[in-house]
Design an enzyme around this catalytic site. Sequence first.
Site, short mmCIF file in Angstrom:
data_model
loop_
_atom_site.label_atom_id
_atom_site.label_comp_id
_atom_site.label_asym_id
_atom_site.label_seq_id
_atom_site.Cartn_x
_atom_site.Cartn_y
_atom_site.Cartn_z
N THR A 14 0.82 -1.22 0.00
CA THR A 14 0.00 0.00 0.00
C THR A 14 0.85 1.27 0.00
O THR A 14 2.04 1.25 0.30
CB THR A 14 -0.93 0.02 1.22
N ASP A 15 0.17 2.36 -0.30
CA ASP A 15 0.80 3.67 -0.21
C ASP A 15 0.47 4.28 1.15
O ASP A 15 -0.11 3.62 2.02
CB ASP A 15 0.36 4.56 -1.37
N LEU A 16 0.79 5.53 1.33
CA LEU A 16 0.59 6.21 2.61
C LEU A 16 -0.88 6.22 3.03
O LEU A 16 -1.20 6.20 4.22
CB LEU A 16 1.13 7.64 2.52
N GLY A 18 -2.96 3.79 2.59
CA GLY A 18 -3.45 2.43 2.84
C GLY A 18 -4.12 1.81 1.63
O GLY A 18 -4.81 0.80 1.75
N ILE A 19 -3.91 2.40 0.46
CA ILE A 19 -4.49 1.91 -0.80
C ILE A 19 -3.40 1.17 -1.56
O ILE A 19 -2.24 1.60 -1.58
CB ILE A 19 -5.02 3.10 -1.64
#
Length: 133
Positions: A14-16, A18-19
């Site tokens: 994930t990215d920052l 949470g995706i």
Amino acid sequence: MSHAFPVRVYYEDTDLAGIVYYANYLKFIERARTEWVRGLGIDQTRLKAEDDVVFAVRRVVADYLAPALFDDELTVETCFVSHTGARIILDQRVLRGDAVLFTAEVTLVALTGTGRPTRLPANVRQLMENAAS
């Protein structure tokens, strides 16, 4: 013919926010394709050693439809579409339950170990045809 491969989304995917980071969908579908090929009874290590044939992605047409999130349980579906003498076309989808999050049409090509185009061995074509029927 459809093959299902389960994937859990880990923090590293994930990215920052949470995706799931967009490039990680390509990793998910790559793993699923590997298991699809294995499920057909094709040993890719032996295919390279005995027939000097490897698979390479030639083209991916992808649509990102909805985000996957940290800790989601996903399923990657791989469906055989067609093949020619040296090419395989697959449809792949990433789902969370019944919701389709990502779709891709993937074209694979057969190459020699040195990267030259080659034909799919007859036994590989036959395994795909048998699985499709």
